[in-house]
Design an enzyme around this catalytic site. Structure first.
Site, PDB file in Angstrom:
ATOM      1  CB  CYS A  60       7.759  -4.109   8.640  1.00 46.00           C
ATOM      2  SG  CYS A  60       9.132  -3.190   9.624  1.00 46.00           S
TER       3      CYS A  60
ATOM      4  CB  CYS B 146       0.828   7.824  10.771  1.00 45.88           C
ATOM      5  SG  CYS B 146       2.345   7.597  11.357  1.00 45.88           S
TER       6      CYS B 146
ATOM      7  CB  CYS C  30       6.926  -0.714  15.847  1.00 41.44           C
ATOM      8  SG  CYS C  30       8.573  -0.360  15.197  1.00 41.44           S
TER       9      CYS C  30
ATOM     10  CB  CYS D 284       3.246   7.816   2.292  1.00 36.13           C
ATOM     11  SG  CYS D 284       3.683   7.028   3.450  1.00 36.13           S
TER      12      CYS D 284
ATOM     13  CD  GLU E 164      -2.826  -1.072   2.405  1.00 36.27           C
ATOM     14  OE1 GLU E 164      -3.973  -1.811   2.244  1.00 36.27           O
ATOM     15  OE2 GLU E 164      -2.840  -0.447   3.290  1.00 36.27           O
TER      16      GLU E 164
ATOM     17  CB  CYS F  10       3.334  -0.015  13.097  1.00 37.93           C
ATOM     18  SG  CYS F  10       3.293   0.096  11.385  1.00 37.93           S
TER      19      CYS F  10
END
Length: 344
Positions: free
Chosen positions: A112, A334, A116, A105, A92, A119
């Site tokens: 990932c 975010c 974190c 972005c 995305e 996220c």
């Protein structure tokens, strides 16, 4: 010959490749302009190339590294793109209008590995790195989507993945984006975000003049360890040493991103710790009130709490802005990117 992804090549590498198939090096500059200035969709559009060379490119290269699988438009004008890769995996990216700026972005990985806790991308785990072509082609497709009347003005590597965990592909992509023969972006208009991979930060500072943003999110090791496992490998003292040594012209500052999580890192004492931590770094702080999601165990702090946190930073003469949430209604804000659409 094997088909290559043509957008994998910075200009010097493309010149070498072009010579390798029997053409003169200036053809690479022509191809670059077609790819990144004209944003061609077919080699047939390149009338200044011979028909024989266009045929060679048609059968020897892959022009597109991604395809648009879906788009979603938020009420605030933000547009999320779901891109399908050649192996069927999905990423995305987000286009954020903030006139006169239009910011892209961009993602650097499928998923990932860094986990974190705030996220959504981290809940996917790491599936693989993106190639240079897959990074660059996100920009090409987003620019094609908005048309010639509007230009993408800024690029932030804050999409899916940790950019510096994919440093080779990232650095090649940056060379293409910065090349005046290619996209021709100013280094002032590109920002690479990192959770703090210190050795890779050193290399980025040495090899590329783009802006650096550090995802900080806590000013003490105990809290940051809970939120960001990478802190156990590169604790705050190590990270801040790297930030102080980071090569920057005098007018640039490192941006420190700080997601505010209710009752976790948003107290006055957290703000004062942040002031002390950044006291010897040329910095600015981007405060990001958490964007809630049912899959994540955090809450958004109150507006009063956010403003009080910012006020403490201002009183200490730190530049601190509050990032307004964009695209939350389409899960494009975010920390909310996680490509979960079923690939057909």
């Amino acid at each position: 010959m094997d088909r290559v992804f043509i957008k994998d090549f910075p200009l010097d590498a493309l010149e070498t490749w072009v010579q390798g198939i029997g053409e003169r090096p200036f053809r690479a500059r022509q191809i670059f302009r077609h790819l990144y200035n004209r944003l061609i969709r077919s080699w047939d559009e390149c009338s200044d190339l011979s028909k024989a060379f266009r045929t060679q490119l048609e059968y020897g290269t892959r022009l597109d590294a991604v395809e648009t699988a879906a788009t979603e438009d938020a009420t605030d004008g933000t547009r999320k793109f779901v891109f399908r890769l050649h192996d069927g995996k999905l990423i995305e990216s987000v286009l954020i209008p903030d006139p006169p700026r239009l910011t892209a972005c961009v993602s650097s990985q499928v998923g990932c590995a860094l986990g974190c806790r705030f996220c959504l991308t981290g809940t996917m785990g790491l599936q693989r790195n993106l190639s240079t072509a897959e990074i660059v082609d996100q920009l090409v497709h987003m620019q094609q989507a908005v048309g010639a009347e509007r230009r993408i003005t800024n690029i932030v590597f804050m999409g899916m993945g940790e950019p510096l965990a994919n440093e080779e592909a990232l650095l090649r992509a940056l060379r293409i984006l910065l090349d005046p023969t290619g996209f021709g972006f100013s280094h002032r208009r590109i920002t690479v975000s990192t959770v703090g991979l210190v050795p890779q930060m050193v290399r980025l500072g040495r090899e590329s003049p783009v802006n650096l943003a550090v995802s900080l999110h806590a000013a003490d090791d105990e809290t940051r360890n809970r939120l960001m496992p990478i802190n156990r490998k590169y604790p705050l003292a190590t990270l801040m040493d790297a930030c102080r040594a980071y090569p920057m012209p005098s007018r640039k500052r490192i941006t420190f991103e700080y997601i505010l999580l209710k009752d976790v890192n948003d107290r006055p004492e957290d703000a004062r710790r942040l002031v002390r931590l950044l006291s010897s770094v040329r910095s600015k702080v981007n405060l990001i009130p958490f964007n809630p999601h049912p899959d994540l165990p955090f809450e958004r702090p109150s507006e009063e709490r956010v403003l009080a946190f910012q006020d403490i930073l201002h009183q200490a003469h730190l530049t601190a802005t509050i990032r307004q949430s964009r695209g939350a209604d389409i899960r494009a804000a975010c920390g909310q990117l996680a490509a979960r659409m079923v690939s057909s």
